[in-house]
Scaffold this motif. Structure first.
Motif, mmCIF file in Angstrom:
data_model
loop_
_atom_site.group_PDB
_atom_site.id
_atom_site.type_symbol
_atom_site.label_atom_id
_atom_site.label_comp_id
_atom_site.label_asym_id
_atom_site.label_seq_id
_atom_site.Cartn_x
_atom_site.Cartn_y
_atom_site.Cartn_z
ATOM 1 N N ASP A 89 0.673 -1.302 -0.012
ATOM 2 C CA ASP A 89 0.115 -0.153 -0.039
ATOM 3 C C ASP A 89 0.827 1.146 -0.028
ATOM 4 N N TYR A 90 0.400 2.241 -0.699
ATOM 5 C CA TYR A 90 0.990 3.563 -0.317
ATOM 6 C C TYR A 90 2.312 3.500 -1.207
ATOM 7 N N VAL A 91 2.397 2.987 -2.522
ATOM 8 C CA VAL A 91 3.575 2.921 -3.051
ATOM 9 C C VAL A 91 3.788 3.888 -4.134
ATOM 10 N N GLN A 92 4.778 4.615 -4.449
ATOM 11 C CA GLN A 92 4.791 5.571 -5.470
ATOM 12 C C GLN A 92 6.183 5.213 -6.364
ATOM 13 N N LEU A 93 5.828 5.086 -7.729
ATOM 14 C CA LEU A 93 6.941 4.584 -8.606
ATOM 15 C C LEU A 93 7.192 5.888 -9.555
ATOM 16 N N GLY A 94 8.584 6.283 -9.737
ATOM 17 C CA GLY A 94 8.693 7.563 -10.617
ATOM 18 C C GLY A 94 8.651 7.025 -12.238
ATOM 19 N N PRO A 95 8.740 7.560 -13.202
ATOM 20 C CA PRO A 95 8.778 7.440 -14.569
ATOM 21 C C PRO A 95 9.877 6.406 -14.878
ATOM 22 N N GLY A 96 9.499 5.333 -15.804
ATOM 23 C CA GLY A 96 10.368 4.538 -16.389
ATOM 24 C C GLY A 96 10.984 3.524 -15.531
ATOM 25 N N CYS A 97 10.258 3.171 -14.403
ATOM 26 C CA CYS A 97 10.814 2.098 -13.593
ATOM 27 C C CYS A 97 10.462 0.500 -14.289
ATOM 28 N N LEU A 98 11.315 -0.263 -13.879
ATOM 29 C CA LEU A 98 11.297 -1.556 -14.332
ATOM 30 C C LEU A 98 11.443 -2.609 -13.300
ATOM 31 N N ILE A 99 10.296 -3.630 -13.082
ATOM 32 C CA ILE A 99 10.473 -4.505 -12.380
ATOM 33 C C ILE A 99 10.382 -5.754 -13.031
ATOM 34 N N THR A 100 11.406 -6.644 -12.620
ATOM 35 C CA THR A 100 11.478 -7.717 -13.394
ATOM 36 C C THR A 100 11.811 -9.211 -12.489
ATOM 37 N N SER A 101 10.982 -10.190 -12.884
ATOM 38 C CA SER A 101 11.100 -11.479 -12.078
ATOM 39 C C SER A 101 11.790 -12.514 -12.933
ATOM 40 N N ILE A 102 12.202 -12.078 -14.045
ATOM 41 C CA ILE A 102 13.107 -13.232 -14.782
ATOM 42 C C ILE A 102 14.460 -13.062 -14.507
ATOM 43 N N GLN A 103 15.114 -13.988 -14.088
ATOM 44 C CA GLN A 103 16.507 -14.254 -13.837
ATOM 45 C C GLN A 103 17.165 -15.315 -15.157
ATOM 46 N N LEU A 104 18.085 -14.488 -15.799
ATOM 47 C CA LEU A 104 18.718 -15.204 -16.928
ATOM 48 C C LEU A 104 19.750 -16.091 -16.625
ATOM 49 N N PRO A 105 20.073 -17.176 -17.256
ATOM 50 C CA PRO A 105 20.984 -18.153 -16.755
ATOM 51 C C PRO A 105 22.353 -17.769 -16.734
ATOM 52 N N ARG A 106 23.236 -18.265 -15.655
ATOM 53 C CA ARG A 106 24.528 -17.906 -15.694
ATOM 54 C C ARG A 106 25.564 -18.796 -16.630
ATOM 55 N N SER A 107 24.856 -19.986 -17.142
ATOM 56 C CA SER A 107 25.950 -20.576 -17.880
ATOM 57 C C SER A 107 25.539 -20.477 -19.474
ATOM 58 N N LYS A 108 26.507 -20.491 -20.330
ATOM 59 C CA LYS A 108 26.457 -20.450 -21.740
ATOM 60 C C LYS A 108 25.316 -21.642 -22.264
ATOM 61 N N LYS A 109 25.460 -22.888 -21.399
ATOM 62 C CA LYS A 109 24.679 -23.839 -22.110
ATOM 63 C C LYS A 109 23.438 -23.675 -21.881
ATOM 64 N N GLU A 110 22.894 -23.091 -20.570
ATOM 65 C CA GLU A 110 21.512 -22.727 -20.567
ATOM 66 C C GLU A 110 21.044 -21.679 -21.279
ATOM 67 N N ARG A 111 21.854 -20.607 -21.433
ATOM 68 C CA ARG A 111 21.250 -19.385 -22.603
ATOM 69 C C ARG A 111 21.188 -20.195 -23.778
ATOM 70 N N ARG A 112 22.179 -20.863 -24.320
ATOM 71 C CA ARG A 112 21.883 -21.435 -25.773
ATOM 72 C C ARG A 112 20.545 -22.313 -25.724
ATOM 73 N N GLU A 113 20.164 -22.812 -24.663
ATOM 74 C CA GLU A 113 18.597 -23.695 -24.631
ATOM 75 C C GLU A 113 17.691 -22.782 -24.173
ATOM 76 N N ARG A 114 18.093 -21.450 -23.932
ATOM 77 C CA ARG A 114 16.859 -20.425 -23.789
ATOM 78 C C ARG A 114 15.990 -20.743 -22.460
ATOM 79 N N LEU A 115 16.963 -21.004 -21.445
ATOM 80 C CA LEU A 115 16.533 -21.025 -20.239
ATOM 81 C C LEU A 115 16.422 -20.157 -19.356
ATOM 82 N N ALA A 116 15.498 -19.882 -18.350
ATOM 83 C CA ALA A 116 15.492 -18.769 -17.274
ATOM 84 C C ALA A 116 14.695 -19.416 -16.019
ATOM 85 N N ARG A 117 14.715 -18.489 -14.975
ATOM 86 C CA ARG A 117 14.149 -18.696 -13.714
ATOM 87 C C ARG A 117 13.448 -17.690 -13.501
ATOM 88 N N ALA A 118 12.121 -17.662 -12.707
ATOM 89 C CA ALA A 118 11.173 -16.696 -12.554
ATOM 90 C C ALA A 118 11.463 -16.613 -10.866
#
Length: 187
Positions: free
Chosen positions: A98-127
């Motif tokens: 409650d009572y939260v204020q966000l300025g212009p252009g804020c980004l909230i993201t829940s996707i964590q990209l993988p740390r390994s090249k293999k997982e990136r090549r497989e297009r894996l992520a975690r939420a």
């Protein structure tokens, strides 16, 4: 377990799996409709948001340019105020108090990209879920990364990148954001 179920449970999932893309397409469709709506008719625009978000409390104000990836994963409390161009990537739960204020252009993201090249090549992520407490103010262009919890009564200065949890009753700034001052919890 399909890829959408994996996404919702925080496991590694394929970003481009058909069921994930289908779920995102629904979000794209309604956010496009929202963007095309009459921004001068604020009650109609808020009703559109209430219909598609998991929750949107009373007395909300969301300026033009809002976008999200899914919608139902977003829970927003009372007296929410977001300036222009808020983006929420809600593959996991995004909970805002409650009572939260966000300025212009804020980004909230829940996707964590993988740390390994293999997982990136497989297009894996975690939420990973994001939680923002009550009485929080995020300055212009603040980015909140996956898995972060921001406590109650916190100010995050403009341009900061919140990469780890922030305790209640503080001011944070920088890249990555760090506590720089305490706030009086009674004030």
């Amino acid at each position: 377990m399909n890829e959408l179920d994996k996404m919702k449970s925080g496991q590694a999932y394929h970003l481009t799996a058909p069921e994930v893309l289908y779920d995102q397409e629904a979000g794209i469709r309604w956010t496009d409709e929202y963007a095309e709506g009459n921004n001068l008719d604020r009650p109609a625009q808020l009703l559109r948001l209430k219909l598609h978000l998991g929750a949107l409390g009373d007395y909300a104000s969301v300026e033009p340019g809002f976008s999200c990836q899914h919608g139902p994963n977003i829970q927003i409390g009372q007296h929410f105020f977001a300036q222009k161009n808020l983006t929420i990537i809600d593959s996991a739960a995004v909970t805002i108090g409650d009572y939260v204020q966000l300025g212009p252009g804020c980004l909230i993201t829940s996707i964590q990209l993988p740390r390994s090249k293999k997982e990136r090549r497989e297009r894996l992520a975690r939420a990973l879920p994001v939680t923002i407490g009550s009485d929080v103010a995020l300055g212009a262009r603040v980015t909140v990364l996956p898995g972060v919890t921001i406590g109650d009564n916190v100010i995050v200065e403009a341009g900061a990148v919140v990469a780890s949890d922030l305790p209640a009753n503080c001011v944070a700034a920088g890249i990555p954001a760090r506590k720089i001052a305490d706030l009086d919890p009674q004030n």
